[in-house]
Design an enzyme around this catalytic site. Structure first.
Site, mmCIF file in Angstrom:
data_model
loop_
_atom_site.group_PDB
_atom_site.id
_atom_site.type_symbol
_atom_site.label_atom_id
_atom_site.label_comp_id
_atom_site.label_asym_id
_atom_site.label_seq_id
_atom_site.Cartn_x
_atom_site.Cartn_y
_atom_site.Cartn_z
ATOM 1 N N GLU A 294 0.824 -1.209 0.000
ATOM 2 C CA GLU A 294 0.000 0.000 0.000
ATOM 3 C C GLU A 294 0.853 1.251 0.000
ATOM 4 O O GLU A 294 0.512 2.241 -0.648
ATOM 5 C CB GLU A 294 -0.953 -0.012 1.199
ATOM 6 C CG GLU A 294 -2.082 -1.035 1.093
ATOM 7 C CD GLU A 294 -1.631 -2.464 1.327
ATOM 8 O OE1 GLU A 294 -0.529 -2.664 1.891
ATOM 9 O OE2 GLU A 294 -2.362 -3.398 0.934
ATOM 10 N N HIS B 28 -10.741 -4.935 7.940
ATOM 11 C CA HIS B 28 -11.328 -4.644 6.637
ATOM 12 C C HIS B 28 -12.458 -3.614 6.760
ATOM 13 O O HIS B 28 -12.670 -2.822 5.856
ATOM 14 C CB HIS B 28 -11.918 -5.912 6.009
ATOM 15 C CG HIS B 28 -10.904 -6.870 5.458
ATOM 16 N ND1 HIS B 28 -9.957 -7.465 6.236
ATOM 17 C CD2 HIS B 28 -10.701 -7.334 4.208
ATOM 18 C CE1 HIS B 28 -9.206 -8.265 5.473
ATOM 19 N NE2 HIS B 28 -9.640 -8.193 4.244
HETATM 20 C C1 LIG Z 1 -1.681 -5.044 4.171
HETATM 21 C C2 LIG Z 1 -2.644 -5.839 3.385
HETATM 22 N N1 LIG Z 1 -2.890 -5.510 2.104
HETATM 23 C C3 LIG Z 1 -3.783 -6.211 1.366
HETATM 24 C C4 LIG Z 1 -4.453 -7.256 1.912
HETATM 25 C C5 LIG Z 1 -5.533 -7.975 1.097
HETATM 26 N N2 LIG Z 1 -5.077 -9.269 0.681
HETATM 27 C C6 LIG Z 1 -5.351 -10.359 1.413
HETATM 28 S S1 LIG Z 1 -4.620 -11.695 0.817
HETATM 29 C C7 LIG Z 1 -3.922 -10.856 -0.460
HETATM 30 C C8 LIG Z 1 -3.026 -11.564 -1.403
HETATM 31 C C9 LIG Z 1 -1.877 -12.170 -0.691
HETATM 32 O O1 LIG Z 1 -1.113 -12.928 -1.538
HETATM 33 P P1 LIG Z 1 0.117 -13.761 -1.062
HETATM 34 O O2 LIG Z 1 0.995 -12.935 -0.176
HETATM 35 O O3 LIG Z 1 0.750 -14.335 -2.256
HETATM 36 O O4 LIG Z 1 -0.490 -14.904 -0.138
HETATM 37 P P2 LIG Z 1 -1.559 -16.027 -0.530
HETATM 38 O O5 LIG Z 1 -2.901 -15.457 -0.265
HETATM 39 O O6 LIG Z 1 -1.343 -16.379 -1.939
HETATM 40 O O7 LIG Z 1 -1.304 -17.151 0.403
HETATM 41 C C10 LIG Z 1 -4.301 -9.525 -0.415
HETATM 42 C C11 LIG Z 1 -3.914 -8.501 -1.400
HETATM 43 C C12 LIG Z 1 -4.182 -7.565 3.265
HETATM 44 N N3 LIG Z 1 -4.804 -8.565 3.907
HETATM 45 N N4 LIG Z 1 -3.265 -6.855 3.966
#
Ligand SMILES: Cc1ncc(C[n+]2csc(CCOP(=O)(O)OP(=O)(O)O)c2C)c(N)n1
Ligand SMILES: [Mg+2]
Lengths: 359, 326
Positions: B60, B129
C-alpha cells in the site's frame, strides 16, 4: 566498457522427491524414522480433509472467513514439523494447519473463522499468534520475538510465514533486515503459490526468485520445492537448527500452488488463471507424490488413508460442535478486552450495554 | 438513465473519466484482470489497456508513493486501497506526503490523487477490513474525505474527486455496494465535494449522518414520525472533510435539536468535530445538547457481533428520543 548491470539469480533450489515420489537428492534426505514419515503423511491427509470440510461448511454458510490450503500441505506441514513446541509461530491468514499442529485447538479455529474473538486467544502452552490479516506485519514482529529469545539466552526459534505477494511489502524487507542486523534466531518462510489473489508473481517483482531477497538482508536464502514435504522439512530443519545454534536467520521460498480459490468470500480463480496451469500443478500434488514414496516403502496403505480420513472428519465435527455450543461474544466482553484496567470512560460505555442485556 | 448499484455507478464513473482524460490512471491490488475484489474496475483494463488500468505489487505504501509521483508528473491517479483497514500501511504517503505537496511547493506541484477504498461494517469481513477510519483524515489538513451514501452521489462525487486538483479520499461503504439500485444518468455529471444534502425534511430535530448510517437514520426517522408524529430532518453529510457546517446550522435554526450518528467509534471522530462546529456556530439556537449515537470505544469487533456494535435503527431512535427530551 562491458555492461555491469545484469540481474542475477543467486540462490539454490532444492528437491528431494520428484513428482513421481522418486528420490532425486539423497544428500538432502532428512533422517526421519518410519513413524515420522508416516506422521507427515497422516498430517497432510488430515489437513486435506479439514480443508474439504471447511470449504463445504463455508458453502453452507456455517463457517466464516476461510482461506483454502489444499496444494500447500507440504509447505505448511513440512516446515512446522521442523520446529519444536517451544518455538514460536507468527502465521498469516492461510497458515491454519501449522497452528493446529502446533497446538491451536480446532474449535478455536472454527470460532476464529466465525468471527469470535476467543478464536484468536491461544492456549497458554501454545507458542503462536493467531493468523495475521495484515500482510507483512508478522515479519517485523518475528524479528522482535526472536530478539527476545536471543536476549534471554533461550534456545528457541521464531518462525513466520507470508506469501509471494507479501514479499512486496515494506514490512517484509524490514523484517528480514532487522533479523539479519540483530542476528536473531528466526526463520522466514515465503509460500510462493504463484498468485496474490489474482496477481501472478511475475507482476510482483522483477526478481527471478523471492528467496534472493535474502541476499540484500545479508542472510541465507534458499528456494525449495514446496510440494515436496521431505525437501521442505529438510531445509527448514537446517534453518531452525542454525537459528537455534545462534547462527542467525534464514529466508526460505517454497514453490507451491493453492488448488482452491483465494478465500471463500467470492474469489473466482477462472478470472485469472488457466485450466492448463491448474492441471500442471495438480500433477505436482504434494500428497500424491509422498504417498507414492511411502507406498513403495510399504509405509502407507489404503487402510492408513481411510483411518486418517475418518479421524479428520470426526475431529472436525467435534470442533464444529464445540464451537456451536460456545457462548456468543458480547459487547461488554469486547469492552473488557480492550485494557487491563478499564478507564472510567469505557466503564460508562459498558453500562449502556449491560443495562440492556439484563432487561 | 439506468438503474445502477453503487458498484456499477463507481465503475461507470471510472470508465467515463478514463475515456475523457488520458491522464487518468487506475491502479491497485487486483484491479486489472480481476476487476477488483468487488468488481469496481471490472472490464476497465480490457477497455483502456494495462498502461492505464493495472495491478501493482502488494504494497500500500508503494501504491501511495506511486500515485504521488505520478501526480507530480501531471497524471491523475485513482489508486485503490483494497480495504481501508490497510490504510495504516500507506499513512505517510497520504497524511505525510500527498496532503502537503501543494503547501510545500507553493502549488508548483499539486496532488490530484483519488484514494478509493471500501470500508464499513455489516458484511462479515475478517479483521481490519471494515473499520471506519475516516476520523483519522478528518484531522488531516490538506485532504478531502468523501463518503457517498447512494449510487447517484457515488458517481457524481467520484467524478468530482477525479477532476479535483487536491488529494481526495473516497470511501465506499461495502454494505451499500449492492444493497440498493437507483436511477443514475449514463453521462458524466458532478456532485460538489463539500456540500451536505438534506435527505429528509423535518422541523423537530436534525439528524446528521454519512455513509450507511444515512439509511439507518432514515429508518429511525420514519419510525419516530410514525410512533410520535415527530419530524426529523436527516442530513447526509457526503463529505466529512471539510464539513458543510452551513447546511447543518440552517437545519438547527429550524429544529433547535440535533443528533449525530456515526459508524466509527465514539471518541474524537467526525461526530465530535461536527458537534464542536455546531457549538461554535449555532449554540444559541440549541434547546438541548447535541448527542452522538456511535459504537463504543473498542476496536471494530470481530464479525460475530458487528451488527450489534454498529448503531441500529433502534439505537438511533433512542438517541433521537433522548435529544428531544434533554
Ligand atoms: C496489508 C494488506 N494488504 C492487502 C491485503 C488484502 N489481501 C489479502 S490476501 C492478499 C493476497 C496475498 O497474496 P500472497 O501474499 O501471495 O499470499 P496467498 O494469499 O497467496 O497465500 C491480499 C492482497 C491484506 N490482507 N493486507
Ligand atoms: Mg500467493
Amino acid at each position: 566498457m562491458s555492461t555491469v548491470l545484469e540481474p542475477t539469480k543467486l540462490v539454490p533450489y532444492h528437491q528431494v522427491l520428484d513428482e513421481n515420489g522418486k528420490v532425486v537428492n539423497r544428500d538432502l534426505m532428512p533422517k526421519l524414522s518410519d513413524d515420522q514419515l508416516r506422521e507427515l503423511m497422516r498430517r497432510m491427509v488430515f489437513t486435506r480433509i479439514l480443508d474439504q470440510r471447511a470449504i463445504r461448511l463455508s458453502r453452507q454458510g456455517r463457517l466464516g472467513f476461510y482461506a483454502p490450503v489444499a496444494g500447500q500441505e507440504a509447505s505448511m506441514i513440512g516446515s512446522e514439523y521442523a520446529t519444536q513446541k517451544e518455538d514460536f509461530i507468527l502465521p498469516g491468514y492461510r497458515d491454519v494447519p501449522q497452528l493446529i499442529f502446533h497446538g491451536w485447538p480446532l474449535y478455536q479455529w472454527v470460532l476464529f473463522s466465525r468471527g469470535h474473538q476467543h478464536g484468536m486467544e491461544m492456549p497458554k502452552d501454545v507458542n503462536a499468534l493467531f493468523p495475521q490479516i495484515i500482510i507483512g506485519a508478522q515479519y517485523v514482529e518475528t524479528a522482535g520475538v526472536a530478539l527476545a529469545f536471543k536476549l534471554r539466552g533461550e534456545k528457541r526459534v521464531a518462525i513466520t510465514y507470508t506469501g509471494d505477494g507479501g514479499t512486496s511489502q515494506g514490512d517484509f524487507y524490514e523484517g528480514i533486515n532487522f533479523a539479519g542486523a540483530f542476528h536473531v534466531p528466526a526463520v522466514f518462510i515465503v509460500q510462493n503459490n504463484q498468485f496474490a489473489i489474482s496477481v501472478p508473481v511475475r507482476l510482483q517483482t522483477a526478481a527471478e526468485t523471492l528467496a534472493q531477497k535474502a541476499i540484500a538482508a545479508g542472510i541465507p536464502g534458499v528456494q525449495v520445492d514446496g510440494n515436496d514435504i521431505l525437501a521442505v522439512y529438510a531445509v527448514t530443519k537446517q534453518a531452525v537448527d542454525r537459528a537455534r545454534a545462534g547462527d542467525g536467520p534464514t529466508l526460505i521460498e517454497t514453490l507451491t500452488f493453492r488448488f482452491g480459490p483465494h478465500t471463500m468470500s467470492g474469489d473466482d480463480p477462472t478470472r485469472y488463471r488457466t485450466k492448463e496451469l491448474e492441471n500442471e500443478w495438480e500433477r505436482k500434488d504434494p500428497l500424491v507424490r509422498f504417498r507414492k514414496f511411502l507406498e513403495a516403502k510399504e509405509l502407507w496403505s489404503e487402510a492408513d488413508e481411510e483411518k486418517t480420513v475418518e479421524e479428520a472428519k470426526e475431529a472436525f465435527n467435534q470442533a464444529v460442535k464445540k464451537a456451536d455450543e460456545y457462548p456468543k461474544m458480547t459487547i461488554p466482553g469486547l469492552i473488557d478486552s480492550m485494557f487491563e484496567v478499564l478507564p472510567a470512560s469505557l466503564k460508562r460505555q459498558r453500562e449502556e450495554y449491560t443495562g440492556k442485556e439484563e432487561a | 438513465m439506468a438503474q445502477m448499484t453503487m458498484i456499477q455507478a463507481i465503475n461507470n464513473a471510472l470508465d467515463l473519466e478514463l475515456g475523457r482524460d488520458p491522464n487518468v490512471l487506475v491502479f491497485g491490488e487486483d484491479v486489472g484482470k480481476n476487476g477488483g475484489v468487488f468488481r469496481a474496475t471490472d472490464g476497465l483494463q480490457a477497455k483502456y489497456g494495462a498502461n492505464r488500468v493495472f495491478d501493482t505489487p502488494l504494497a500500500e505504501s508503494g501504491i501511495g508513493g506511486l500515485a504521488v509521483g505520478l501526480a507530480i508528473q501531471g497524471f491523475r491517479p485513482v489508486a485503490e486501497i483494497q480495504f481501508f483497514g490497510f490504510v495504516f500501511e500507506v499513512m505517510d504517503q497520504i497524511a505525510g506526503q500527498a496532503s502537503r505537496l501543494r503547501y510545500r511547493t507553493s502549488s508548483r506541484f499539486q496532488c490530484p490523487v483519488v484514494f478509493r477504498s471500501p470500508f464499513g461494517g455489516g458484511v462479515k469481513t475478517p479483521e481490519m477490513h471494515a473499520d471506519s477510519l475516516e476520523g483519522l483524515f478528518v484531522q488531516t489538513p490538506g485532504v478531502r474525505v468523501v463518503i457517498p451514501s447512494n449510487p447517484y452521489d457515488a458517481k457524481g462525487l467520484l467524478i468530482s474527486a477525479i477532476r479535483d486538483n487536491d488529494p481526495v479520499i473516497f470511501l465506499e461503504h461495502m454494505k451499500l455496494y449492492r444493497s440498493m439500485r437507483m436511477e443514475v444518468p449514463e453521462e458524466a455529471y458532478t456532485v460538489p465535494l463539500d456540500q451536505a444534502k438534506v435527505v429528509r425534511e423535518g422541523k423537530d430535530l436534525t439528524v446528521i449522518a454519512y455513509g450507511a448510517m444515512v439509511h439507518t437514520a432514515l429508518k429511525a426517522a420514519e419510525e419516530l414520525a410514525k410512533t410520535k408524529g415527530v419530524q426529523a430532518e436527516v442530513i447526509d453529510l457526503r463529505s466529512v472533510n471539510p464539513i458543510d457546517i452551513d447546511t447543518i446550522v440552517a437545519s438547527i435554526k429550524k429544529t433547535h435539536r440535533a443528533v449525530v450518528v456515526q459508524e466509527a467509534q465514539r471518541q474524537a471522530g467526525a461526530a465530535a468535530e461536527i458537534i464542536a462546529q455546531i457549538n461554535e456556530h449555532a449554540i444559541y439556537h440549541l434547546e438541548g445538547p447535541v448527542l452522538r449515537v456511535t459504537p463504543p470505544d473498542t476496536v471494530y469487533p470481530f464479525a460475530q457481533i458487528e451488527d450489534e456494535w454498529i448503531p441500529t435503527p433502534q439505537r438511533v431512535l433512542d438517541g433521537m428520543n433522548r435529544a428531544l427530551t434533554v
